[in-house]
Design an enzyme around this catalytic site. Structure first.
Site, short mmCIF file in Angstrom:
data_model
loop_
_atom_site.label_atom_id
_atom_site.label_comp_id
_atom_site.label_asym_id
_atom_site.label_seq_id
_atom_site.Cartn_x
_atom_site.Cartn_y
_atom_site.Cartn_z
CB CYS A 38 56.81 26.77 -5.54
SG CYS A 38 57.98 27.96 -4.90
CB SER A 40 58.20 31.11 -7.25
OG SER A 40 59.00 31.07 -6.11
CG HIS A 43 55.34 35.69 -6.54
ND1 HIS A 43 54.56 36.47 -5.72
CD2 HIS A 43 56.34 35.21 -5.77
CE1 HIS A 43 55.07 36.46 -4.50
NE2 HIS A 43 56.15 35.69 -4.50
CG HIS A 59 59.39 26.33 -10.00
ND1 HIS A 59 58.19 26.95 -9.80
CD2 HIS A 59 60.08 26.48 -8.86
CE1 HIS A 59 58.18 27.46 -8.58
NE2 HIS A 59 59.31 27.19 -7.99
CB CYS A 162 61.75 24.88 -5.78
SG CYS A 162 61.71 26.66 -5.49
#
Ligand code: ZN
Ligand code: ZN
Length: 361
Positions: A38, A40, A43, A59, A162
């Protein structure tokens, strides 16, 4: 077990052995089957958001229950499950008023002084968002997973962990899109495409997809976009206003940038709502015209789609198995854990929808 470990921001993940504990009373040990890569995660990998290292990221996972703690009643060994980073305590004000995804109580983590769930070379390792899914096994709280139907393929189930819950929840729970309303979605990556698909399921009238990559706009059409705008060629705000004669009821920002969040607000009609899903970097400020409040325009955040995941995720599985939810098209590549750094390189290039790491057990 083998896991992909991040030692320093902006360095490749290293596949190495990480020790994992035994389930405590309210914990579950999983065999990871599939995990989506993902944006995220990127990041944190790139250091835009801080996190203590070393860490196992990941995640967006699905797996099979291996072992459960003495008090666990909701799942048993052999059950297929989807995990969620929105671990909820079940007794705080957020949980008790139905806002599980806002729970920040520490009760779903191990207490200080207890043996950590993960150990790297004998040293404690922080678990990422209660999950740490780029690993062959996961040891998580029972309130961080939900059992699903056995006939659901686990690689596609992982995406519900997610991206799809985030996109669907933003439309259904956070923004509450009504049938016939107009929707614009800025950014057609995994979450943007899930948002478009959800707007179509919710019965939105016109669904306008906005991106700068032609291939992603083509994909957006398959997910239910009625119109596409290439923001590399035209002013997206002007184009949306023109298409809708004044602006949309709902704009969704699925990238996480100041400029696109401001555009989402600017493309609203009177009384419209902008919902920011993307992770905007710490310290960044959003500027909007104060006079727009006189037109009852709203801007709001959506965290993990304001989910109630133990209820939402099995419903999303039903949507997929009945042909309404598109997950096959969301997966651009499947790869083993060893190739995980390639998946991040691809995310940085921003060309493909989503890579899924597959575990062979
Ligand atoms: Zn995610
Ligand atoms: Zn709570």
């Amino acid at each position: 077990m083998k896991a992909a470990v991040l030692h320093q921001p902006k360095t490749p993940l290293v596949i190495e052995d990480v020790a994992i504990g035994k389930p405590g009373p309210h914990e579950v040990l999983l065999r990871t089957a599939a995990v989506g890569v993902c944006h995220s995660d990127l990041h944190f990998l790139d250091g835009a958001y801080p996190f203590p290292m070393p860490v196992v990221l990941g995640h967006e996972a699905a797996g099979v229950v291996e072992q459960v703690g003495s008090e666990v009643r909701t799942v048993k060994p052999g059950d297929h499950v989807i995990t969620c980073l929105s671990a909820y305590c079940g007794h705080c004000e957020h949980c008790l008023t139905g806002h599980l995804s806002l729970c920040v109580e520490p009760d779903t983590k191990r207490r200080e002084g207890e043996e950590p769930r993960l150990l790297a070379k004998g040293a404690p390792m922080n678990q990422f968002l209660n999950l740490s899914a780029f690993a062959e096994q996961m040891l998580i709280h029972e309130h961080a997973l939900v059992a699903i139907r056995r006939d659901m393929p686990l690689d596609r189930a992982a995406l519900i962990g997610c991206a799809v819950t985030t996109g669907m929840g933003a439309v259904i729970h956070t923004a509450r899109v009504s049938p016939g309303e107009t929707v614009a979605v800025i950014g057609c990556g995994g979450i943007g495409l899930a948002t478009i698909n959800s707007a179509a399921i919710a019965g939105a009238g016109r669904i306008i997809a906005i991106d700068r990559v032609p291939g992603k706009l083509e994909l957006a059409k398959q997910f239910g976009a009625t119109d596409v705008i290439n923001a590399a060629d035209v002013d997206a705000v002007e184009a949306v206003r023109e298409l809708t004669r004044g602006g949309v009821h709902h704009a969704f920002e699925a990238i996480g940038l100041k400029q696109t969040a401001e555009q989402a607000f600017s493309m609203l009609r009177r009384g419209g709502t902008a919902t920011v899903i993307g992770m905007i970097a710490p310290g960044v400020k959003i500027e909007i015209k104060g006079t727009d409040f006189l037109a009852e325009k709203r801007i709001q955040g959506s965290m993990m789609g304001s989910n109630r995941f133990p209820v939402d995720m099995p419903r999303l599985v039903d949507f997929y198995l009945s042909g309404k939810l598109k997950l096959d098209e969301l997966i651009s590549r499947r790869m083993p854990l060893e190739n995980i750094n390639e998946a991040f390189d691809e995310l940085r290039r921003g060309e493909l929808a989503r890579s899924v790491i597959m575990f062979e057990h």
